[in-house]
Structure formats: C-alpha cells, structure tokens
Design a protein around this motif. Structure first.
Motif, PDB file in Angstrom:
ATOM      1  N   LEU A 288       0.680  -1.111  -0.104  1.00 20.07           N
ATOM      2  CA  LEU A 288       0.258  -0.184  -0.094  1.00 20.07           C
ATOM      3  C   LEU A 288       0.955   1.204   0.020  1.00 20.07           C
ATOM      4  O   LEU A 288       0.356   2.305   0.783  1.00 20.07           O
ATOM      5  CB  LEU A 288      -0.876  -0.088   1.274  1.00 20.07           C
ATOM      6  CG  LEU A 288      -1.894  -1.221   1.281  1.00 20.07           C
ATOM      7  CD1 LEU A 288      -2.976  -1.002   2.557  1.00 20.07           C
ATOM      8  CD2 LEU A 288      -2.803  -1.131  -0.183  1.00 20.07           C
ATOM      9  N   CYS A 294      -4.376   2.112  -2.491  1.00 20.73           N
ATOM     10  CA  CYS A 294      -4.762   2.646  -1.192  1.00 20.73           C
ATOM     11  C   CYS A 294      -6.089   2.951  -1.624  1.00 20.73           C
ATOM     12  O   CYS A 294      -7.025   2.805  -0.648  1.00 20.73           O
ATOM     13  CB  CYS A 294      -3.938   3.882  -0.744  1.00 20.73           C
ATOM     14  SG  CYS A 294      -2.467   3.414  -0.060  1.00 20.73           S
ATOM     15  N   TYR A 297      -8.382  -0.023  -1.430  1.00 22.03           N
ATOM     16  CA  TYR A 297      -8.213  -0.566   0.026  1.00 22.03           C
ATOM     17  C   TYR A 297      -9.241   0.165   0.838  1.00 22.03           C
ATOM     18  O   TYR A 297     -10.056  -0.494   1.318  1.00 22.03           O
ATOM     19  CB  TYR A 297      -6.793  -0.415   0.468  1.00 22.03           C
ATOM     20  CG  TYR A 297      -6.649  -0.889   1.928  1.00 22.03           C
ATOM     21  CD1 TYR A 297      -6.189  -2.270   2.444  1.00 22.03           C
ATOM     22  CD2 TYR A 297      -6.751  -0.148   3.154  1.00 22.03           C
ATOM     23  CE1 TYR A 297      -6.159  -2.577   3.587  1.00 22.03           C
ATOM     24  CE2 TYR A 297      -6.526  -0.589   4.144  1.00 22.03           C
ATOM     25  CZ  TYR A 297      -6.186  -1.677   4.550  1.00 22.03           C
ATOM     26  OH  TYR A 297      -6.023  -2.120   5.940  1.00 22.03           O
ATOM     27  N   ARG A 298      -9.087   1.485   0.976  1.00 15.04           N
ATOM     28  CA  ARG A 298     -10.229   2.223   1.708  1.00 15.04           C
ATOM     29  C   ARG A 298     -11.536   2.101   1.306  1.00 15.04           C
ATOM     30  O   ARG A 298     -12.426   2.022   2.140  1.00 15.04           O
ATOM     31  CB  ARG A 298      -9.707   3.826   1.470  1.00 15.04           C
ATOM     32  CG  ARG A 298      -8.337   4.180   2.081  1.00 15.04           C
ATOM     33  CD  ARG A 298      -8.275   5.687   2.265  1.00 15.04           C
ATOM     34  NE  ARG A 298      -8.484   6.329   0.663  1.00 15.04           N
ATOM     35  CZ  ARG A 298      -7.387   6.568   0.007  1.00 15.04           C
ATOM     36  NH1 ARG A 298      -6.080   6.483   0.513  1.00 15.04           N
ATOM     37  NH2 ARG A 298      -7.534   6.920  -1.172  1.00 15.04           N
TER      38      ARG A 298
END
Length: 402
Positions: A288, A294, A297-298
């Motif tokens: 990440l 990212c 992922y978020r």
C-alpha cells in the motif's frame, strides 16, 4: 484532397480516425511515416483524407430528440455537432451534420480507451441516466488523475467490480463502461435485458464499478512519453530502454498494483525477485505504498462488500481461491461464472498480494480475478464484441439474488 492536422496530446491514429470518420488504412496511406514511430508526437502534422460530410435532412415532425433516437445518437452529441443551429427551430429540409456525433460506445469499441475517454464517458452516463448512475471519486493516481467509482442499484447486497489494474489491460475499462451504460438503459426503460430482470437486480444489489484503477499507466501504454513526459528518462530506463510501452503493467512509478496488498506481501516480493521499478512484477517497498492501491483498500474497508470481482486480461480463466481463506460457497460461485461465460475456473497456487487475495483473506468473502479474452495484451479491439458477451454473462450472474 486532404487537410493538414496537427497532433494534440492524447491523439492516437485510431482516435483521429474515429473523430475524422476515416479508416486507419486511409490515414496510414496518406502518412506512411506513422507506421514507423510507435506513438504520435504532439505538434506533429498529419494529412487527413477528406470525405463527404455525413448529413441528415430534417423531416416534418422531427425534433432533436426524435432524430437522436432514430439514429441511435446522443441528443447532446448531435447538438454539439451542429453548434450553429442547435438553438434554432428544426424546419423540414434543413440539413444537419452527423459527422462529429460520435457515441461513447464508438470510443469504447473502436479506439484506445484512456483516462480522458473515461472522464467524458462518466459525464455522459451521469447526464443520460440521472438518479440511476451515481459517481464518486475514491482517490487520485500518482499524477493526480481522479480514480472514479460508479454505483448502480439500491439493494442492500454490495458488490465491487474493478478493471485496468494493469496498464496494458485497459480494454477491461471499456468493457465495464459498456455494461454500465447498457444496465442503466434497461433500468431507465423498465425493461428486462433478454431474460435478465434488471429491475430485480437493482433492488437486490448495489454494485460499485471502478473501471480504471491505473489511469497513469493506461495513458503511458497508449500514448508513450515522446520526450515530453516529466518521468521520461526513468520510464524508458525501467522499460529496459524501450520507448514502446505495450508490455507495461505497472503504475507510473513502476509498481505492479496487483502486488501491493497486505496478503503475504513479503513472500510475493521474494518470489517475484524484482526489487526496483519495472514494467511489471515490482511489488514496491512495502504494501500500500501506491495511491491507486490505497484507493481500492479504503473503498473496500468503507463499503464492506459481499463480493469482489477484478477484471484482467488475458486467458479466459477465473481465479477464485486464496490459501483456503475463501468461504465454502466460493467454489460454487466460480463454477457458475465459468458455466455462463465459457471460462475455466482455476484453483490458483503460488500467488499472493493481489487485490483478490487480500479481499478473501481480510473479509472471508468471495472474490474473483477474471482474465478476459485470449491473446497478447493489449488485446485487439476486434475482440471487444465477443469478450463483452462473456463479461455481461458474468456480471448478470453475480447481480441477481442467489
């Protein structure tokens, strides 16, 4: 006869042909040097063979809306092609131009589909399907391009779909956007899509599409650097001194985004054996580190999806497992998706740190890497129609109630 055209940033031979209404063969015949260089250079001059303008003669009772509907052209695009008369009354006998009224579906299937095409396409579906298509930005790329997410459906079951994680697999973006438009149109009309009930799917499932995870990399593959890119020297060096970027999978920093997730990342990095920026297989200095990874992922952390699908190319395979973390129903799902698409469900070993891997490990929910088409990336546009049929079958299957 021909006209002189100055190449702009973002131009490719196919994009110019589509915009000017000519064939690639005609463009290359008028400009033999285009075959020699891998990319066009902004400021370069080309000869564009002239063609008779495409015109439509207004009939009694015509309106902008009825003409657009009859010809299968967006009303907005039709008006933009006729700026001088767009606000005038349409009287019988008036000739209007169709030359520049290019549909978004034309861009998806007939030319390279990059960040600018996606941006324009997203605006088009927002404008055409208000209340059905919902758009949000989930982050930015290294070079600041927005990473856009599109939601369709109001149901409590949430599904995530992404494409173009790898730069030279950009065809997945245009395939997903074609599905977005078709799905939204059937919802707007209140019709079934063949035997598939779009309304029922919308009531049951909310689906978030992220069509282009890696916009910087996609742009690099399609347009090259041509001596005018801020990362020119580094990118060519990372690409083994090759100025053609067809094989480039990474983001603009030379990091493979599908090796960026915290799922046995260290083992994947050691297995790859690539420890510096490269066209592919460099996992970065840590999980990440890249803003594009990212963003996914978020989003997954925030939305708590019930299922995730990541579209890649190529191989016509569906990878469905990860170190036995997957829930029991995952294999049955994989077999259903294989049956409707004609793809092969594969239990994969020896691979870590991908988005699908992390999603399964983190949430213990089904996730799939779907390798569309067959051949060498970037896959040829001639495969668009056949691959789209397969992608539709997969997405329709996961969106309906179980």
């Amino acid at each position: 006869m021909s006209t002189l055209y100055m190449v702009r940033k973002g131009d490719t031979p196919l994009r110019i042909c589509l915009r000017c209404g000519i064939t690639l063969e005609a463009l290359l015949a008028a400009n033999p040097t285009v075959k020699v260089s891998p990319y066009l250079i902004p400021g370069q001059h080309l000869f564009i063979p002239e063609r008779p303008p495409a015109m439509y003669t207004v009939q009694v009772g015509d309106s902008w809306e009825s003409i657009a509907w009859r010809l299968g052209i967006s009303e907005q695009l039709l008006k933009e092609a006729n700026e001088s008369v767009r606000n005038c009354e349409l009287v019988p006998g008036l000739c209007i131009s169709l030359a520049s009224a290019i549909q978004p579906s034309d861009w998806r299937a007939r030319a390279e589909y990059g960040p600018l095409e996606l941006e324009q396409d997203v605006k088009y579906v927002q404008r055409t399907f208000p209340g059905i298509v919902h758009v949000e930005s989930i982050g930015n790329s290294v070079l600041g391009k927005e990473i856009l997410a599109i939601r369709i459906g109001e149901g409590p079951r949430r599904i995530h779909v992404n494409g173009a994680v790898h730069a030279n697999e950009w065809l997945t973006s245009s395939l997903l956007m074609q599905f977005v438009e078709d799905y939204a149109r059937y919802l707007q009309l209140g019709l079934c899509w063949g035997r598939w009930n779009a309304g029922l799917a919308s009531e049951h499932t909310s689906v978030w599409f992220v069509p282009m995870v890696n916009p910087d990399g996609v742009e690099l593959v399609q347009e090259g650097v041509s001596g005018q890119h801020s990362w020119d020297h580094s990118l060519v060096e990372w690409n083994e001194d090759d100025r053609r970027f067809d094989r480039w999978k990474a983001n603009i920093r030379g990091v493979d985004l599908n090796d960026q997730f915290p799922a046995h990342w260290e083992e994947e990095r050691a297995r790859r054996g690539v420890f510096e920026p490269s066209a592919m297989n460099y996992s970065g200095e840590a999980p990440l580190t890249e803003p594009e990874a990212c963003a996914l992922y978020r989003m997954a952390e925030e939305k708590q999806f019930a299922m995730a699908l990541s579209f890649h190319s190529q191989g016509r395979e569906i990878y469905w497992n990860y170190r036995d973390y997957e829930p029991s129903e995952t294999e049955a799902w994989a077999k259903k998706l294989a049956r409707v698409s004609g793809y092969r469900a594969v239990k994969l070993t020896g691979s870590d740190a991908g988005f699908k891997d992390w999603f399964i490990q983190q949430y213990r929910k089904p996730a799939f890497t779907i390798e569309v088409g067959y051949g060498i990336n970037p896959l040829p546009l001639s495969q668009f129609g056949s691959i789209y049929h397969e992608v539709c079958a997969i997405l329709k299957e996961v969106l309906l109630p179980e």
